[in-house]
Motif scaffolding. Structure first.
Motif, mmCIF file in Angstrom:
data_model
loop_
_atom_site.group_PDB
_atom_site.id
_atom_site.type_symbol
_atom_site.label_atom_id
_atom_site.label_comp_id
_atom_site.label_asym_id
_atom_site.label_seq_id
_atom_site.Cartn_x
_atom_site.Cartn_y
_atom_site.Cartn_z
ATOM 1 N N HIS A 103 0.825 -1.210 0.000
ATOM 2 C CA HIS A 103 0.000 0.000 0.000
ATOM 3 C C HIS A 103 0.857 1.256 0.000
ATOM 4 O O HIS A 103 0.466 2.289 -0.542
ATOM 5 C CB HIS A 103 -0.935 -0.008 1.211
ATOM 6 C CG HIS A 103 -0.237 0.109 2.528
ATOM 7 N ND1 HIS A 103 0.410 -0.952 3.135
ATOM 8 C CD2 HIS A 103 -0.056 1.175 3.351
ATOM 9 C CE1 HIS A 103 0.930 -0.560 4.267
ATOM 10 N NE2 HIS A 103 0.678 0.727 4.429
ATOM 11 N N GLU A 104 2.059 1.189 0.592
ATOM 12 C CA GLU A 104 2.954 2.344 0.559
ATOM 13 C C GLU A 104 3.461 2.606 -0.855
ATOM 14 O O GLU A 104 3.603 3.763 -1.269
ATOM 15 C CB GLU A 104 4.125 2.120 1.510
ATOM 16 C CG GLU A 104 3.722 2.086 2.966
ATOM 17 C CD GLU A 104 4.859 1.699 3.883
ATOM 18 O OE1 GLU A 104 4.801 2.021 5.076
ATOM 19 O OE2 GLU A 104 5.822 1.065 3.398
ATOM 20 N N LYS A 106 1.771 1.945 -3.538
ATOM 21 C CA LYS A 106 0.630 2.505 -4.262
ATOM 22 C C LYS A 106 0.500 3.998 -3.996
ATOM 23 O O LYS A 106 0.295 4.788 -4.925
ATOM 24 C CB LYS A 106 -0.643 1.778 -3.833
ATOM 25 C CG LYS A 106 -1.897 2.286 -4.507
ATOM 26 C CD LYS A 106 -3.115 1.533 -4.007
ATOM 27 C CE LYS A 106 -3.355 1.796 -2.532
ATOM 28 N NZ LYS A 106 -4.610 1.162 -2.049
ATOM 29 N N TYR A 107 0.646 4.408 -2.744
ATOM 30 C CA TYR A 107 0.575 5.827 -2.423
ATOM 31 C C TYR A 107 1.713 6.600 -3.081
ATOM 32 O O TYR A 107 1.525 7.748 -3.489
ATOM 33 C CB TYR A 107 0.630 6.034 -0.903
ATOM 34 C CG TYR A 107 -0.584 5.515 -0.171
ATOM 35 C CD1 TYR A 107 -1.814 5.376 -0.816
ATOM 36 C CD2 TYR A 107 -0.521 5.160 1.169
ATOM 37 C CE1 TYR A 107 -2.926 4.907 -0.154
ATOM 38 C CE2 TYR A 107 -1.635 4.690 1.845
ATOM 39 C CZ TYR A 107 -2.831 4.559 1.170
ATOM 40 O OH TYR A 107 -3.932 4.089 1.838
ATOM 41 N N THR A 108 2.878 5.996 -3.176
ATOM 42 C CA THR A 108 4.015 6.670 -3.802
ATOM 43 C C THR A 108 3.758 6.892 -5.287
ATOM 44 O O THR A 108 4.112 7.949 -5.836
ATOM 45 C CB THR A 108 5.297 5.842 -3.605
ATOM 46 O OG1 THR A 108 5.456 5.549 -2.213
ATOM 47 C CG2 THR A 108 6.513 6.606 -4.088
ATOM 48 N N TYR A 110 0.851 7.362 -6.685
ATOM 49 C CA TYR A 110 -0.086 8.477 -6.756
ATOM 50 C C TYR A 110 0.625 9.803 -6.514
ATOM 51 O O TYR A 110 0.340 10.808 -7.171
ATOM 52 C CB TYR A 110 -1.208 8.299 -5.728
ATOM 53 C CG TYR A 110 -2.100 7.109 -5.984
ATOM 54 C CD1 TYR A 110 -2.225 6.565 -7.265
ATOM 55 C CD2 TYR A 110 -2.823 6.521 -4.944
ATOM 56 C CE1 TYR A 110 -3.052 5.477 -7.498
ATOM 57 C CE2 TYR A 110 -3.653 5.427 -5.173
ATOM 58 C CZ TYR A 110 -3.752 4.908 -6.461
ATOM 59 O OH TYR A 110 -4.567 3.830 -6.685
ATOM 60 N N MET A 177 -1.331 13.252 1.345
ATOM 61 C CA MET A 177 -0.544 12.077 1.712
ATOM 62 C C MET A 177 -0.609 11.829 3.220
ATOM 63 O O MET A 177 -0.700 10.683 3.668
ATOM 64 C CB MET A 177 0.904 12.264 1.272
ATOM 65 C CG MET A 177 1.103 12.278 -0.233
ATOM 66 S SD MET A 177 0.574 10.741 -1.025
ATOM 67 C CE MET A 177 1.654 9.553 -0.260
ATOM 68 N N LEU A 180 -3.880 10.172 3.836
ATOM 69 C CA LEU A 180 -3.944 8.792 3.358
ATOM 70 C C LEU A 180 -3.283 7.818 4.323
ATOM 71 O O LEU A 180 -3.718 6.675 4.465
ATOM 72 C CB LEU A 180 -3.300 8.684 1.976
ATOM 73 C CG LEU A 180 -4.079 9.307 0.807
ATOM 74 C CD1 LEU A 180 -3.269 9.227 -0.471
ATOM 75 C CD2 LEU A 180 -5.423 8.608 0.621
ATOM 76 N N ASN A 237 -12.210 10.715 1.861
ATOM 77 C CA ASN A 237 -11.379 9.562 2.190
ATOM 78 C C ASN A 237 -11.648 9.074 3.603
ATOM 79 O O ASN A 237 -11.624 7.861 3.869
ATOM 80 C CB ASN A 237 -9.902 9.927 2.026
ATOM 81 C CG ASN A 237 -8.980 8.753 2.278
ATOM 82 O OD1 ASN A 237 -9.019 7.751 1.570
ATOM 83 N ND2 ASN A 237 -8.129 8.877 3.285
#
Length: 289
Positions: A103-104, A106-108, A110, A177, A180, A237
């Motif tokens: 998941h980290e 994936k956030y990166t 984005y 971020m 999130l 969110n």
């Protein structure tokens, strides 16, 4: 990996990044004159000293013997860092990525996909308002005086404005971020809006070197709009996160452990040694002995 392997990989990644920057820098050196003209374009230029009275225009020149060389190196280095950014950013990502969770990562993805357009948008906006800002600064020149500007100073001013606008546009993305990863909630960000708006306008007044409100509003206005966009995204969110948590963890997520202590029912004590099958003694010893 052991520590030595990590250091070796870091050295290789840095070497590739430096090679990419140097190669682009060498190529940019051949077009340094065009780059200087592009960066100095917002300054209204005078044809000669006779037309430079007052603040209508300025003469851009080199003031020292080494200025042409240092300015060429500076412009080429800036072009090398910007154009080769995909290469050295990838090397940085390739070094960090193995230590991130799914998941980290994936956030990166984005973050990178949104950070580049925001920075480019801020840099473009700064270049658009640069002529207005420079005209305001030149208008303060008293009559009978001429503006003879160093090209080195003009480039420093242009680059500083571009970097300030580009980095300032990243603030809302940083807040998203933080939301999130669960550090800041949308409701808390909404409660900050008065202080944030005030702080953004103060920052716009300090960061832009002009004394007119045009530069301040041009920098602060879009940041305030982006801030409220970040707040709206964070609120949505938070609702999505609450709805997901109410449904329980996903198949690939570990459920929360209940660490509340419970009372243990009393049980009969267990003998430390097994019971003896016979109490008869052989030569003075029992069977356990």
């Amino acid at each position: 990996m052991p520590l030595v392997e990590h250091l070796r990989e870091l050295r290789n990644r840095l070497a590739k990044a430096v090679v990419a920057i140097v190669v682009v820098m060498i190529v940019a050196a051949f077009y340094s004159e065009q780059l200087m003209q592009f960066l100095a374009e917002p300054v209204p230029k005078c044809e000669d000293l006779a037309n430079s009275d007052g603040g209508n225009c300025a003469i851009v020149s080199f003031n020292t013997l080494t200025s042409p060389f240092t300015t060429t190196i500076k412009v080429s280095l800036m072009a090398g860092l910007i154009v080769s950014s995909p290469v050295w950013l990838y090397q940085l990502w390739a070094f960090i990525a193995p230590g991130l969770h799914k998941h980290e990562k994936k956030y990166t993805y984005y973050f990178v996909s949104a950070a580049v357009p925001l920075f480019v948008g801020g840099a473009y906006l700064s270049y658009v308002i640069l002529p207005v800002s420079i005209k305001v600064l030149l208008s303060l020149t008293p009559g009978g005086s001429a503006n003879i500007l160093s090209l080195d100073e003009v480039l420093d001013f242009t680059i500083r404005m571009v970097l300030v606008f580009g980095l300032a546009f990243e603030l809302p993305l940083l807040l998203i971020m933080l939301n999130l990863v669960g550090i800041v909630s949308g409701r808390r960000m909404m409660g900050w809006w008065r202080g944030v708006v005030m702080g953004v306008f103060v920052f716009g007044a300090v960061a832009t070197p002009t004394t007119d409100p045009v530069g301040m509003i041009a920098l602060s206005g879009p940041i305030v709009v982006l801030y409220f966009v970040a707040v709206a995204f964070s609120l949505l969110n938070d609702k999505r996160r609450a709805r997901r948590e109410s449904q329980g963890p996903a198949d690939d997520e570990a459920s929360e452990l209940d660490l509340t202590p419970e009372d243990i029912d009393p049980v009969e004590p267990v003998a430390a040694l097994p019971e003896q099958a016979s109490k008869d003694r052989v030569n003075g010893y029992d069977d356990v002995t």
